[in-house]
Design a protein around this motif. Sequence first.
Motif, PDB file in Angstrom:
ATOM      1  N   UNK A 170     -66.678 -35.754 -27.511  1.00 37.31           N
ATOM      2  CA  UNK A 170     -66.270 -35.680 -26.105  1.00 37.31           C
ATOM      3  C   UNK A 170     -67.228 -36.491 -25.249  1.00 37.31           C
ATOM      4  N   UNK A 171     -68.510 -36.358 -25.547  1.00 36.17           N
ATOM      5  CA  UNK A 171     -69.528 -37.221 -24.906  1.00 36.17           C
ATOM      6  C   UNK A 171     -69.190 -38.689 -25.164  1.00 36.17           C
ATOM      7  N   UNK A 172     -68.898 -39.020 -26.414  1.00 37.25           N
ATOM      8  CA  UNK A 172     -68.603 -40.417 -26.751  1.00 37.25           C
ATOM      9  C   UNK A 172     -67.382 -40.938 -26.011  1.00 37.25           C
ATOM     10  N   UNK A 196     -67.639 -46.552 -19.158  1.00 37.42           N
ATOM     11  CA  UNK A 196     -68.228 -47.897 -19.219  1.00 37.42           C
ATOM     12  C   UNK A 196     -67.181 -48.992 -19.367  1.00 37.42           C
ATOM     13  N   UNK A 197     -65.957 -48.589 -19.758  1.00 41.31           N
ATOM     14  CA  UNK A 197     -64.916 -49.599 -20.017  1.00 41.31           C
ATOM     15  C   UNK A 197     -63.566 -49.145 -19.470  1.00 41.31           C
ATOM     16  N   UNK A 198     -63.478 -48.964 -18.136  1.00 41.60           N
ATOM     17  CA  UNK A 198     -62.217 -48.467 -17.575  1.00 41.60           C
ATOM     18  C   UNK A 198     -61.050 -49.413 -17.823  1.00 41.60           C
ATOM     19  N   UNK A 199     -61.326 -50.701 -18.007  1.00 43.46           N
ATOM     20  CA  UNK A 199     -60.241 -51.657 -18.253  1.00 43.46           C
ATOM     21  C   UNK A 199     -59.696 -51.530 -19.678  1.00 43.46           C
ATOM     22  N   UNK A 200     -60.517 -50.985 -20.607  1.00 41.30           N
ATOM     23  CA  UNK A 200     -60.080 -50.829 -22.001  1.00 41.30           C
ATOM     24  C   UNK A 200     -59.427 -49.481 -22.255  1.00 41.30           C
ATOM     25  N   UNK A 201     -59.974 -48.430 -21.653  1.00 41.23           N
ATOM     26  CA  UNK A 201     -59.473 -47.076 -21.905  1.00 41.23           C
ATOM     27  C   UNK A 201     -58.897 -46.516 -20.605  1.00 41.23           C
ATOM     28  N   UNK A 202     -57.575 -46.536 -20.516  1.00 45.42           N
ATOM     29  CA  UNK A 202     -56.898 -46.202 -19.253  1.00 45.42           C
ATOM     30  C   UNK A 202     -56.807 -44.693 -19.030  1.00 45.42           C
ATOM     31  N   UNK A 203     -57.034 -43.916 -20.090  1.00 43.79           N
ATOM     32  CA  UNK A 203     -57.000 -42.455 -19.945  1.00 43.79           C
ATOM     33  C   UNK A 203     -58.108 -41.852 -20.794  1.00 43.79           C
ATOM     34  N   UNK A 204     -58.626 -40.693 -20.349  1.00 34.36           N
ATOM     35  CA  UNK A 204     -59.716 -40.036 -21.079  1.00 34.36           C
ATOM     36  C   UNK A 204     -59.612 -38.523 -20.905  1.00 34.36           C
ATOM     37  N   UNK A 205     -60.007 -37.795 -21.964  1.00 37.13           N
ATOM     38  CA  UNK A 205     -60.116 -36.337 -21.871  1.00 37.13           C
ATOM     39  C   UNK A 205     -61.120 -35.872 -22.920  1.00 37.13           C
ATOM     40  N   UNK A 206     -61.527 -34.614 -22.822  1.00 38.08           N
ATOM     41  CA  UNK A 206     -62.526 -34.111 -23.777  1.00 38.08           C
ATOM     42  C   UNK A 206     -62.388 -32.610 -23.970  1.00 38.08           C
ATOM     43  N   UNK A 207     -62.698 -32.171 -25.190  1.00 39.86           N
ATOM     44  CA  UNK A 207     -62.840 -30.760 -25.518  1.00 39.86           C
ATOM     45  C   UNK A 207     -64.339 -30.467 -25.622  1.00 39.86           C
ATOM     46  N   UNK A 208     -64.815 -29.523 -24.841  1.00 32.91           N
ATOM     47  CA  UNK A 208     -66.201 -29.067 -24.931  1.00 32.91           C
ATOM     48  C   UNK A 208     -67.197 -30.221 -25.140  1.00 32.91           C
ATOM     49  N   UNK A 209     -67.178 -31.220 -24.245  1.00 31.91           N
ATOM     50  CA  UNK A 209     -68.068 -32.369 -24.450  1.00 31.91           C
ATOM     51  C   UNK A 209     -69.537 -32.029 -24.194  1.00 31.91           C
ATOM     52  N   UNK A 210     -70.429 -32.759 -24.832  1.00 37.23           N
ATOM     53  CA  UNK A 210     -71.849 -32.724 -24.463  1.00 37.23           C
ATOM     54  C   UNK A 210     -71.910 -33.554 -23.182  1.00 37.23           C
ATOM     55  N   UNK A 211     -71.836 -32.853 -22.042  1.00 37.95           N
ATOM     56  CA  UNK A 211     -71.527 -33.529 -20.789  1.00 37.95           C
ATOM     57  C   UNK A 211     -72.743 -34.092 -20.061  1.00 37.95           C
ATOM     58  N   UNK A 212     -73.937 -33.634 -20.447  1.00 36.61           N
ATOM     59  CA  UNK A 212     -75.171 -34.118 -19.816  1.00 36.61           C
ATOM     60  C   UNK A 212     -76.232 -34.280 -20.911  1.00 36.61           C
ATOM     61  N   UNK A 213     -76.024 -35.224 -21.839  1.00 37.93           N
ATOM     62  CA  UNK A 213     -76.876 -35.266 -23.041  1.00 37.93           C
ATOM     63  C   UNK A 213     -78.366 -35.484 -22.760  1.00 37.93           C
ATOM     64  N   UNK A 214     -78.715 -36.098 -21.611  1.00 43.64           N
ATOM     65  CA  UNK A 214     -80.137 -36.287 -21.315  1.00 43.64           C
ATOM     66  C   UNK A 214     -80.843 -34.962 -21.060  1.00 43.64           C
ATOM     67  N   UNK A 215     -80.051 -33.903 -20.814  1.00 45.16           N
ATOM     68  CA  UNK A 215     -80.641 -32.613 -20.438  1.00 45.16           C
ATOM     69  C   UNK A 215     -80.543 -31.558 -21.537  1.00 45.16           C
ATOM     70  N   UNK A 216     -80.049 -31.930 -22.723  1.00 47.05           N
ATOM     71  CA  UNK A 216     -79.916 -30.922 -23.776  1.00 47.05           C
ATOM     72  C   UNK A 216     -80.633 -31.374 -25.051  1.00 47.05           C
TER      73      UNK A 216
END
Length: 278
Positions: free
Chosen positions: A150-152, A159-179
């Motif tokens: 989900x983080x990935x 970083x690539x909105x022109x390549x990936x027009x849609x995004x979603x995540x299940x239980x992502x590591x949402x703030x990896x610098x802090x965990x």
Amino acid sequence: MNLISEYKCFDGMQGFYSHHSQTCNIEMRFAVYQPPQTRSKAVPVLYFLSGLTCTEENFITKAGAQRYAAEHGLILVAPDTSPRNTGIEGEDKDWDFGTGAGFYVDATAEPWRSHYQMYSYVVKELPALIASHFPVQVERQGIFGHSMGGHGALVCALRNPELFKSVSAFAPIAAPMQCAWGEKAFTNYLGSERETWRNYDASELILTSKYTSPILIDQGTADKFLSQQLMPEVFERACHSVEQPLTLRFQEGYDHSYYFIATFVGDHIRHHAATLCQ
Ligand SMILES: N[C@@H](CCC(=O)N[C@@H](CSC=O)C(=O)NCC(=O)O)C(=O)O
């Protein structure tokens, strides 16, 4: 590209493949589900990035996503989560680092940098390979993932909105610098200069990203990793501060497993289809 095995599934085909990755400098594996619509036309493509300890098989065999991909006419692609059998000392030592834990970064630190290039692999090499072998509409790509994946997915899309027009995540590591998971991975793959870590932290990237599509995140309230490793509230605050549309749903009683993913994968594929299949 080598076909390892294939199975008819919901009137489409589920295949498992290997190839020599120039980016990761080793053989990599991935799975592709081709819905029945691909017999007559090119269709949008949706990438799924899996979490720690997974291979290209976990999502494919446990999530039940093919039913929905067939319904909406989407190709599903699920890569492995890291290079394997690289010979790098210590790659199999920990379950949350090294093999099965590539963290979707391009490693810059030794000894990992010679193989652990999962960000470039997912963003560049794999989509190019998929486009040259499968009937995909390359301008209609989406990405989603679970936990580390989900983080990935968030990082690749922001970083690539022109390549990936849609995004979603299940239980992502949402703030990896802090965990702890993120700190361990980033220290070893990227080095101790924390400034460079921001390129791989969704809660930092969203502050300057040009992403405009709505983001969907599902998070189980009974997830044992929620408070220490995942921190969706940090990402929610960051989205709010830049007015990024985010639907963050806390799902009562669900844990971190594929039972949780299987329950909501239909909603996620519908979310992507709303953008990719219109
Ligand atoms: N071994 C660990 C648990 C590992 C785990 O839960 N992995 C998750 C992803 S966690 C974040 O990226 C997963 O998807 N596992 C594969 C599966 O099929 O369930 C422990 O001991 O806690």
